[in-house]
Design a protein around this motif. Sequence first.
Motif, PDB file in Angstrom:
ATOM      1  N   VAL A  85       0.857  -1.191   0.000  1.00 30.56           N
ATOM      2  CA  VAL A  85       0.000   0.000   0.000  1.00 30.56           C
ATOM      3  C   VAL A  85       0.891   1.238   0.000  1.00 30.56           C
ATOM      4  CG1 VAL A  85      -1.598   1.365   1.398  1.00 30.56           C
ATOM      5  CG2 VAL A  85      -1.988  -1.066   1.101  1.00 30.56           C
ATOM      6  N   GLY A  86       0.614   2.162  -0.901  1.00 36.05           N
ATOM      7  CA  GLY A  86       1.407   3.384  -0.997  1.00 36.05           C
ATOM      8  C   GLY A  86       2.753   3.198  -1.671  1.00 36.05           C
ATOM      9  N   ALA A  87       2.975   2.056  -2.319  1.00 36.72           N
ATOM     10  CA  ALA A  87       4.265   1.776  -2.948  1.00 36.72           C
ATOM     11  C   ALA A  87       4.603   2.804  -4.016  1.00 36.72           C
ATOM     12  CB  ALA A  87       4.264   0.376  -3.565  1.00 36.72           C
ATOM     13  N   SER A  88       5.878   3.120  -4.100  1.00 38.12           N
ATOM     14  CA  SER A  88       6.407   3.943  -5.193  1.00 38.12           C
ATOM     15  C   SER A  88       7.829   3.472  -5.441  1.00 38.12           C
ATOM     16  CB  SER A  88       6.369   5.433  -4.834  1.00 38.12           C
ATOM     17  OG  SER A  88       7.230   5.688  -3.742  1.00 38.12           O
ATOM     18  N   GLY A  89       8.381   3.902  -6.554  1.00 40.03           N
ATOM     19  CA  GLY A  89       9.724   3.493  -6.922  1.00 40.03           C
ATOM     20  C   GLY A  89       9.781   3.178  -8.391  1.00 40.03           C
ATOM     21  N   GLU A  90      10.622   2.205  -8.748  1.00 40.59           N
ATOM     22  CA  GLU A  90      10.712   1.836 -10.156  1.00 40.59           C
ATOM     23  C   GLU A  90      10.864   0.340 -10.320  1.00 40.59           C
ATOM     24  OE1 GLU A  90      14.007   4.079 -11.707  1.00 40.59           O
ATOM     25  OE2 GLU A  90      15.444   2.548 -11.156  1.00 40.59           O
ATOM     26  N   LEU A  91      10.425  -0.102 -11.471  1.00 40.25           N
ATOM     27  CA  LEU A  91      10.497  -1.494 -11.868  1.00 40.25           C
ATOM     28  C   LEU A  91      11.438  -1.553 -13.055  1.00 40.25           C
ATOM     29  CD1 LEU A  91       7.383  -3.555 -12.851  1.00 40.25           C
ATOM     30  CD2 LEU A  91       9.078  -2.973 -14.548  1.00 40.25           C
ATOM     31  N   GLU A  92      12.349  -2.496 -13.064  1.00 41.73           N
ATOM     32  CA  GLU A  92      13.232  -2.678 -14.219  1.00 41.73           C
ATOM     33  C   GLU A  92      13.070  -4.098 -14.728  1.00 41.73           C
ATOM     34  OE1 GLU A  92      17.845  -3.054 -14.470  1.00 41.73           O
ATOM     35  OE2 GLU A  92      17.302  -0.916 -14.536  1.00 41.73           O
ATOM     36  N   LEU A  93      12.646  -4.212 -15.963  1.00 35.75           N
ATOM     37  CA  LEU A  93      12.443  -5.495 -16.611  1.00 35.75           C
ATOM     38  C   LEU A  93      13.530  -5.694 -17.652  1.00 35.75           C
ATOM     39  CD1 LEU A  93      10.609  -7.986 -17.243  1.00 35.75           C
ATOM     40  CD2 LEU A  93       9.555  -6.545 -18.972  1.00 35.75           C
ATOM     41  N   THR A  94      14.194  -6.825 -17.592  1.00 34.00           N
ATOM     42  CA  THR A  94      15.232  -7.148 -18.574  1.00 34.00           C
ATOM     43  C   THR A  94      14.829  -8.418 -19.306  1.00 34.00           C
ATOM     44  OG1 THR A  94      16.918  -6.151 -17.166  1.00 34.00           O
ATOM     45  CG2 THR A  94      17.680  -7.628 -18.915  1.00 34.00           C
ATOM     46  N   GLU A  95      14.721  -8.324 -20.612  1.00 31.22           N
ATOM     47  CA  GLU A  95      14.423  -9.485 -21.447  1.00 31.22           C
ATOM     48  C   GLU A  95      15.727 -10.179 -21.762  1.00 31.22           C
ATOM     49  OE1 GLU A  95      12.458  -7.963 -24.861  1.00 31.22           O
ATOM     50  OE2 GLU A  95      10.900  -7.011 -23.676  1.00 31.22           O
ATOM     51  N   LEU A  96      15.791 -11.481 -21.507  1.00 24.57           N
ATOM     52  CA  LEU A  96      17.033 -12.216 -21.717  1.00 24.57           C
ATOM     53  C   LEU A  96      17.235 -12.639 -23.165  1.00 24.57           C
ATOM     54  CD1 LEU A  96      17.051 -14.334 -18.450  1.00 24.57           C
ATOM     55  CD2 LEU A  96      18.178 -12.139 -18.918  1.00 24.57           C
ATOM     56  N   GLY A  97      16.166 -12.629 -23.948  1.00 20.44           N
ATOM     57  CA  GLY A  97      16.286 -13.003 -25.357  1.00 20.44           C
ATOM     58  C   GLY A  97      16.593 -14.466 -25.574  1.00 20.44           C
ATOM     59  N   THR A  98      16.146 -15.321 -24.661  1.00 23.48           N
ATOM     60  CA  THR A  98      16.408 -16.745 -24.761  1.00 23.48           C
ATOM     61  C   THR A  98      15.257 -17.465 -25.450  1.00 23.48           C
ATOM     62  OG1 THR A  98      15.347 -17.206 -22.647  1.00 23.48           O
ATOM     63  CG2 THR A  98      17.715 -16.688 -22.588  1.00 23.48           C
ATOM     64  N   ALA A  99      15.533 -18.665 -25.925  1.00 21.75           N
ATOM     65  CA  ALA A  99      14.497 -19.489 -26.542  1.00 21.75           C
ATOM     66  C   ALA A  99      13.421 -19.857 -25.529  1.00 21.75           C
ATOM     67  CB  ALA A  99      15.113 -20.759 -27.135  1.00 21.75           C
ATOM     68  N   GLU A 100      13.773 -19.855 -24.252  1.00 21.65           N
ATOM     69  CA  GLU A 100      12.811 -20.194 -23.204  1.00 21.65           C
ATOM     70  C   GLU A 100      11.853 -19.050 -22.910  1.00 21.65           C
ATOM     71  OE1 GLU A 100      16.192 -20.514 -22.733  1.00 21.65           O
ATOM     72  OE2 GLU A 100      16.221 -22.638 -23.248  1.00 21.65           O
ATOM     73  N   ASN A 101      12.088 -17.880 -23.511  1.00 17.40           N
ATOM     74  CA  ASN A 101      11.211 -16.719 -23.351  1.00 17.40           C
ATOM     75  C   ASN A 101      11.133 -16.272 -21.890  1.00 17.40           C
ATOM     76  OD1 ASN A 101       9.647 -14.715 -24.483  1.00 17.40           O
ATOM     77  ND2 ASN A 101       7.757 -15.885 -24.361  1.00 17.40           N
ATOM     78  N   THR A 102      12.309 -15.984 -21.316  1.00 19.16           N
ATOM     79  CA  THR A 102      12.396 -15.601 -19.918  1.00 19.16           C
ATOM     80  C   THR A 102      13.055 -14.240 -19.751  1.00 19.16           C
ATOM     81  OG1 THR A 102      14.523 -16.703 -19.636  1.00 19.16           O
ATOM     82  CG2 THR A 102      12.535 -18.001 -19.141  1.00 19.16           C
ATOM     83  N   GLY A 103      12.998 -13.725 -18.525  1.00 25.01           N
ATOM     84  CA  GLY A 103      13.619 -12.448 -18.220  1.00 25.01           C
ATOM     85  C   GLY A 103      13.775 -12.272 -16.725  1.00 25.01           C
ATOM     86  N   THR A 104      14.146 -11.061 -16.328  1.00 24.32           N
ATOM     87  CA  THR A 104      14.272 -10.745 -14.902  1.00 24.32           C
ATOM     88  C   THR A 104      13.493  -9.475 -14.599  1.00 24.32           C
ATOM     89  OG1 THR A 104      16.284  -9.469 -15.238  1.00 24.32           O
ATOM     90  CG2 THR A 104      16.560 -11.792 -14.697  1.00 24.32           C
TER      91      THR A 104
END
Length: 174
Positions: A147-166
């Motif tokens: 509740v009341g969260a703020s900040g930032e999200l960073e998504l990194t696509e790994l570009g793998t055949a498994e279609n994963t990321g962080t």
Amino acid sequence: MRTALTTAVVAGLGVVALTGGSAGPVPGDRSRGHDRVITFDVQFSGFFLLDFSATGVREVTAIDDPALSPSRGDQIVFEDTLLRNGEPVGAGGGTCTVTSVAPTDPPINLSCQVSYQLSDGQVVAQGRASNAPVKTLAIVGGTGRYVGASGELELTELGTAENTGTLVLRLERT
């Protein structure tokens, strides 16, 4: 040009994929001044785009669809799985709207709204992104523990055949 745009769409559509590992600081992260840093592994869902064209609306479910031609207003819809140690611990879903397609790098600009369901609440984020492999969105709120969260999200696509990321959530002190 169509092949380049298709490749850009594929890369840009992973905006929602979340990948994570463990709670706590990540080596080299920018968490100074942040109350909590949480990471997840992400398994991206299958490709799904609503293609709005002059001839009507069409569902596109394969990134290699030869008729795929992204344009302003198209909607990417996703529901991805958050993982920790290979086990599901949450989910993330949302939409990204294509806001422009240009002959630049990156060629596709998006406006995204996403929410992540975790065991102790939800985190909501939004912002502009592109087909670049690293995307940063603003955390704009949450429920439960967030509740009341703020900040930032960073998504990194790994570009793998498994279609994963962080996914890294950098939550600010309130």
